[in-house]
Structures are given as C-alpha cells and as structure tokens.
Design a protein around this motif. Structure first.
Motif, PDB file in Angstrom:
ATOM      1  N   GLY A 107       0.511   6.655  -6.752  1.00  0.00           N
ATOM      2  CA  GLY A 107      -0.649   7.542  -6.879  1.00  0.00           C
ATOM      3  C   GLY A 107      -0.253   9.010  -6.831  1.00  0.00           C
ATOM      4  N   SER A 163       0.822  -1.213   0.000  1.00  0.00           N
ATOM      5  CA  SER A 163       0.000   0.000   0.000  1.00  0.00           C
ATOM      6  C   SER A 163       0.857   1.266   0.000  1.00  0.00           C
ATOM      7  CB  SER A 163      -0.923   0.007   1.228  1.00  0.00           C
ATOM      8  OG  SER A 163      -0.169  -0.057   2.430  1.00  0.00           O
ATOM      9  N   GLU A 184       1.908   1.760  -3.569  1.00  0.00           N
ATOM     10  CA  GLU A 184       0.753   2.210  -4.354  1.00  0.00           C
ATOM     11  C   GLU A 184       0.454   3.680  -4.087  1.00  0.00           C
ATOM     12  OE1 GLU A 184      -0.881   0.695  -6.727  1.00  0.00           O
ATOM     13  OE2 GLU A 184       0.486  -1.010  -6.513  1.00  0.00           O
ATOM     14  N   ALA A 185       0.603   4.092  -2.838  1.00  0.00           N
ATOM     15  CA  ALA A 185       0.374   5.502  -2.501  1.00  0.00           C
ATOM     16  C   ALA A 185       1.407   6.386  -3.204  1.00  0.00           C
ATOM     17  CB  ALA A 185       0.456   5.695  -0.991  1.00  0.00           C
TER      18      ALA A 185
END
Length: 242
Positions: free
Chosen positions: A152, A145, A148-149
């Motif tokens: 992003g 995560s 992924e952040a």
C-alpha cells in the motif's frame, strides 16, 4: 558502554581459547599425569595456532556457502513462482543433515580426492537444514497484513523483501546460522580422517596411537572455539538496536 559490556563474555572465551592454543605446551606436566607411560604428551606435528586457523577456514567457507545457498533457496521458494518447490527444498535440506558426514566423506573422496574439499562439501550439506528451516520460518511467519501495508506504500516485491521481510526475519535466520556454524565446528574434526588438517588432527592421532592427552587437547580447543563463536553470535545486536 553497553556495546563493551555486550562483548565481555565473548572476549573472555576468546582469550581463554587463545591462551590454551598458545600455551598448551606449558601444560605438559598436567598431561603427563593423564598419560604417564607415553613418550610424548603434547601434540607437535603441527602448531595448535596453525590447526586453529585451518579449522576456522574450513568452517568459515562451508558456512558462507551454506548461508548463500540456504537463505537463497528459502527466499526463492517463498516467492509466488517458487512456492511449488517449497516441500522439495525442505526435504532436501533435511536429507543433508540426516545423511552422516562420514558417509558424505566416503562418497566424496573418490571424486574430489583427499584434503579440504570433501569436508567442506560434508559441512555444507550438514549445515543447510537449520539455515533453510529458520529462513522459511522467519519469512513465512510474517503476517500478511504487514506485506499488504508495504504494498500500500508503493513498495515493489524486491523492496518488500529487502526492507520488510528480511529485517523482520533476521533474528530467526541468525539463530539458524548460529546453530549451523556451532554444530559444524565440532563436525569439522572428522576432516582429519581424509587429510584435511585441522583441530581434529590431535584427536584422530590420539585415537590411533592410544594417547588420551592428544584427544583431550584437540577436544578442548574445539570446545572452546564452539563456545566462543556461539557466545559471539548471542551478543550480536538484533535489528532495531534491541
């Protein structure tokens, strides 16, 4: 003030190491008690400060090479294109530490000759495992995560590695480097058997000549050096200033 307090213990060990290195001759009376029948009880074929410098040089070169190769290889196999090689790199690093340094020297000397180079090769192989293993653990232990952040936020793969993965994995990687360097400080002493002059010289000479005082002098300085370096590593600030 906090930084000064952090360095108190390492500085104490370093001061003790320097005092022992420069003042070994002043302890002749003590070593005479240990070796009353020996004509000479203080090793003097080379100065202890010179031997300390050579010891640090060998360990330092091997450590830099091990860090570059170990961290680089671990990073490469955690990328998408290199994941197939992850088991291979782990196994090769493990083999390097399970293969005795003495055996590495025996194989390296006929090819590289006597001197410093064979022991650097042996220390490099012996020091890779903790660095590779901890780098892999540090990078692979980061939650998906978090990556992924970062993606992003528009970060590229290189930016994620430099600004996210390596800073988060740094404490674990540093622990591996600390283990590798500390172990190799002691292991480097065997280099004296192949002409690599360092703090192993008094130990090897003492064993050959049956002079316990020589052995103690070399072992004492190596022990103090290992404790000093380990203490310095333990006081290094972690990322984020904690």
């Amino acid at each position: 003030m906090t930084e000064c307090r952090r360095l108190v213990v390492p500085l104490c060990w370093l001061s003790l190491l320097l005092a022992a290195t420069l003042g070994m001759g002043q302890l002749e009376g003590l070593f005479r008690v240990i070796e009353p029948d020996s004509r000479q009880v203080i090793y003097d074929r080379a100065g202890f400060l010179t031997l300390l410098g050579r010891h640090l040089s060998v360990v330092g070169v091997a450590a830099v090479l091990a860090i570059l190769i170990g961290v680089g290889a671990a990073i490469a196999v955690t990328r998408e294109r290199g994941r197939d090689f992850l088991p291979l790199v782990s196994q090769l690093a493990s083999m390097g530490q399970t293969f005795p340094p003495v055996a590495v020297l025996a194989l390296a000397v006929p090819v590289l000759g006597f001197g410093t180079l064979p022991i650097i090769v042996a220390l490099l192989l012996y020091g890779l495992l903790p660095i590779v293993r901890n780098t892999l653990a540090g990078i692979l232990g980061i939650e998906a995560s978090v990556r992924e952040a970062a993606r992003g936020m528009g970060m590229s793969s290189g930016q994620i590695l430099r600004q996210v993965e390596l800073p988060l994995a740094a404490p674990v990687i540093l622990a591996g480097i600390r283990t590798s360097v500390t172990i190799n400080i002691a292991t480097a002493a065997i280099g004296a058997t192949v002409g690599a002059s360092n703090l192993g010289d008094p130990i090897i000479s003492g064993i050959v000549n049956g002079n316990t005082a020589y052995v103690i002098q070399g072992a004492l300085l190596i022990g103090l050096l290992a404790i000093s370096v380990d203490s310095l590593f333990s006081r290094l600030p972690s990322p984020g200033g904690r």
